[in-house]
Write a protein that holds these residues in place. Sequence first.
Motif, short mmCIF file in Angstrom:
data_model
loop_
_atom_site.label_atom_id
_atom_site.label_comp_id
_atom_site.label_asym_id
_atom_site.label_seq_id
_atom_site.Cartn_x
_atom_site.Cartn_y
_atom_site.Cartn_z
N ASP A 25 -19.31 23.34 9.53
CA ASP A 25 -19.92 24.67 9.62
C ASP A 25 -21.45 24.57 9.62
O ASP A 25 -22.11 25.05 10.53
CB ASP A 25 -19.48 25.58 8.47
CG ASP A 25 -18.06 26.09 8.63
OD1 ASP A 25 -17.47 25.90 9.71
OD2 ASP A 25 -17.54 26.69 7.67
N LEU A 38 -21.73 21.87 4.59
CA LEU A 38 -21.17 23.10 4.05
C LEU A 38 -20.06 23.66 4.90
O LEU A 38 -20.13 23.64 6.13
CB LEU A 38 -22.26 24.19 3.94
CG LEU A 38 -23.27 24.05 2.82
CD1 LEU A 38 -24.33 23.03 3.13
CD2 LEU A 38 -23.90 25.38 2.55
N GLN A 39 -19.07 24.21 4.19
CA GLN A 39 -18.03 25.03 4.80
C GLN A 39 -18.18 26.41 4.18
O GLN A 39 -18.19 26.53 2.96
CB GLN A 39 -16.65 24.47 4.48
CG GLN A 39 -16.43 23.08 5.02
CD GLN A 39 -15.12 22.55 4.51
OE1 GLN A 39 -14.07 22.99 4.94
NE2 GLN A 39 -15.19 21.61 3.58
N ALA A 40 -18.31 27.43 5.00
CA ALA A 40 -18.52 28.79 4.51
C ALA A 40 -17.20 29.57 4.54
O ALA A 40 -16.50 29.57 5.54
CB ALA A 40 -19.56 29.49 5.37
N LYS A 41 -16.90 30.20 3.41
CA LYS A 41 -15.68 31.00 3.26
C LYS A 41 -16.03 32.32 2.58
O LYS A 41 -16.92 32.36 1.75
CB LYS A 41 -14.63 30.27 2.40
CG LYS A 41 -14.33 28.85 2.83
CD LYS A 41 -13.71 28.82 4.20
CE LYS A 41 -13.45 27.37 4.65
NZ LYS A 41 -13.19 27.29 6.07
N VAL A 75 -18.83 26.78 0.18
CA VAL A 75 -19.59 27.92 -0.33
C VAL A 75 -18.79 29.18 0.00
O VAL A 75 -18.35 29.37 1.12
CB VAL A 75 -21.03 27.97 0.24
CG1 VAL A 75 -21.05 28.03 1.75
CG2 VAL A 75 -21.81 29.12 -0.35
#
Length: 171
Positions: A25, A38-41, A75
């Motif tokens: 991401d 980062l991986q945004a959720k 995150v």
Amino acid sequence: MGLEVPRAHATVGAVILETDDAVDDIRIDFTSGWRAFLQAKRTLRHDAVLKKAVAQWIAAARMPLDPRTDRLVIVAGDLSGPMRSLQRVLNRRRMPVSGAPTVEEGKQLSKVEAYLGGLSPQQRELVLQCAVIWELAVEEPHETGALQAIACLREFVAGKGRKARIKLGRR
């Protein structure tokens, strides 16, 4: 809480979106050499979203990772109680001396370790040393995280004759 990058090393050099990295991401490259993937959720619970995010950590374990300078970050704007327990135990694991996890922390860590089952013990430990769960509410303009991000962006855009710093390190 945050990216778990020491403040002295948290000057952003570049922010790359939708990368070709295993964790794809966002990548933040710090001028100090630190990196955060980062991986945004929107929300993070112990469900398919977590399992999919951990699958990217498995792929990341196959690239050169250094727990002294790399962070694998999920995150999310909202964390469930179990994910807050996972956040605490992951952060505690990076301390030179730490106490035993609580029952709930141990339960959540065991579940993530099971998701990492395809890795060697060394790779699994490396991923867990780099892993961070970060709660950052930014979706609504009145939320603290959103207000901080807007302030940082304003400073960056305005410049004000000095190099803008976006501080994403520990508080």
